[in-house]
Design a protein around this motif. Structure first.
Motif, mmCIF file in Angstrom:
data_model
loop_
_atom_site.group_PDB
_atom_site.id
_atom_site.type_symbol
_atom_site.label_atom_id
_atom_site.label_comp_id
_atom_site.label_asym_id
_atom_site.label_seq_id
_atom_site.Cartn_x
_atom_site.Cartn_y
_atom_site.Cartn_z
ATOM 1 N N ASN A 1 8.703 15.115 -52.520
ATOM 2 C CA ASN A 1 7.126 13.823 -52.544
ATOM 3 C C ASN A 1 6.350 14.861 -53.562
ATOM 4 O O ASN A 1 5.256 14.848 -52.787
ATOM 5 N N VAL A 2 6.452 15.041 -54.197
ATOM 6 C CA VAL A 2 5.893 15.300 -55.242
ATOM 7 C C VAL A 2 5.117 14.205 -56.611
ATOM 8 O O VAL A 2 5.402 12.683 -55.724
ATOM 9 N N GLU A 3 4.692 14.563 -57.806
ATOM 10 C CA GLU A 3 4.475 13.123 -58.272
ATOM 11 C C GLU A 3 5.075 11.862 -58.527
ATOM 12 O O GLU A 3 6.421 12.843 -58.467
ATOM 13 N N ASN A 4 5.170 10.955 -58.747
ATOM 14 C CA ASN A 4 6.227 9.509 -59.105
ATOM 15 C C ASN A 4 6.668 9.104 -57.909
ATOM 16 O O ASN A 4 7.298 8.328 -57.746
ATOM 17 N N THR A 5 6.093 9.888 -56.665
ATOM 18 C CA THR A 5 6.655 9.454 -55.335
ATOM 19 C C THR A 5 7.519 8.166 -55.076
ATOM 20 O O THR A 5 8.567 7.451 -55.030
ATOM 21 N N ASN A 6 5.825 6.843 -55.440
ATOM 22 C CA ASN A 6 5.973 5.695 -55.007
ATOM 23 C C ASN A 6 6.864 5.321 -56.252
ATOM 24 O O ASN A 6 8.158 3.939 -55.472
ATOM 25 N N GLU A 7 7.214 5.538 -57.223
ATOM 26 C CA GLU A 7 8.040 5.326 -58.517
ATOM 27 C C GLU A 7 9.256 5.151 -57.963
ATOM 28 O O GLU A 7 10.056 4.337 -58.122
ATOM 29 N N ALA A 8 9.610 6.295 -57.467
ATOM 30 C CA ALA A 8 10.776 7.073 -56.983
ATOM 31 C C ALA A 8 11.097 5.875 -56.090
ATOM 32 O O ALA A 8 12.338 5.262 -55.673
ATOM 33 N N ILE A 9 10.162 5.249 -54.823
ATOM 34 C CA ILE A 9 10.669 4.954 -54.187
ATOM 35 C C ILE A 9 10.863 3.412 -54.065
ATOM 36 O O ILE A 9 12.009 2.918 -53.793
ATOM 37 N N LYS A 10 10.543 3.033 -55.061
ATOM 38 C CA LYS A 10 10.609 1.907 -55.964
ATOM 39 C C LYS A 10 12.083 1.334 -56.397
ATOM 40 O O LYS A 10 12.710 0.541 -55.913
ATOM 41 N N LEU A 11 11.933 2.571 -57.288
ATOM 42 C CA LEU A 11 13.596 2.835 -58.006
ATOM 43 C C LEU A 11 14.576 2.711 -57.282
ATOM 44 O O LEU A 11 15.483 2.404 -57.632
ATOM 45 N N VAL A 12 14.695 3.909 -56.373
ATOM 46 C CA VAL A 12 15.254 3.981 -54.907
ATOM 47 C C VAL A 12 15.957 2.788 -54.230
ATOM 48 O O VAL A 12 16.843 2.408 -53.971
ATOM 49 N N GLU A 13 15.164 1.312 -53.629
ATOM 50 C CA GLU A 13 14.904 0.771 -53.370
ATOM 51 C C GLU A 13 15.721 -0.671 -53.983
ATOM 52 O O GLU A 13 16.689 -1.164 -53.687
ATOM 53 N N SER A 14 15.329 -0.726 -55.071
ATOM 54 C CA SER A 14 15.608 -1.980 -56.347
ATOM 55 C C SER A 14 17.273 -1.093 -56.144
ATOM 56 O O SER A 14 18.451 -1.991 -56.618
ATOM 57 N N LEU A 15 17.474 -0.065 -56.779
ATOM 58 C CA LEU A 15 19.136 0.243 -57.515
ATOM 59 C C LEU A 15 19.831 0.048 -56.352
ATOM 60 O O LEU A 15 21.215 -0.158 -56.634
#
Length: 118
Positions: free
Chosen positions: A55-69
């Motif tokens: 839960n650090v910086e870029n968490t929203n981007e990481a969530i989107k990346l995980v979901e798309s991959l």
């Protein structure tokens, strides 16, 4: 990135995932699941998930990346590459890397023998 990650500095988790994804796309354009032992997606997902968990910086981007991959990877069997909708049952996720899906035990065993072992 490697040293920072080993030292449990959590900020580089997402950057490592993004860098691996970019490098993998440059080295192997297109979907690399057809090259046994050369799929970079499991490592990208590993670091992106660590970023989400921390839960650090870029968490929203990481969530989107995980979901798309995950959506991309679970759309077909990692071994025979047949689309998921061709099977009566849902594809099964690899319990080790949690990044690829298989139509059955036979495909999973064959994929492991060809180099999926992480």
């Amino acid at each position: 990135f490697e040293e920072a990650a080993k030292a449990e500095r959590q900020v580089p988790y997402f950057f490592r995932a993004a860098t691996l994804l970019e490098l993998g796309g440059i080295q192997c354009p297109g979907h690399t699941a057809t090259l046994p032992g050369h799929n970079f997606i499991p490592k990208v997902l590993y670091w992106a998930r660590k970023s989400v968990a921390a839960n650090v910086e870029n968490t929203n981007e990481a969530i989107k990346l995980v979901e798309s991959l995950e959506a991309m990877e679970q759309s077909s069997c990692a071994n025979c590459h047949r689309p998921a909708h061709c099977f009566s049952e849902q594809l099964k996720r690899c319990v080790r890397c949690k990044a690829v899906w298989y139509c059955g035990r036979g495909c999973q065993q064959k994929h492991w023998k060809e180099g999926h072992k992480i």
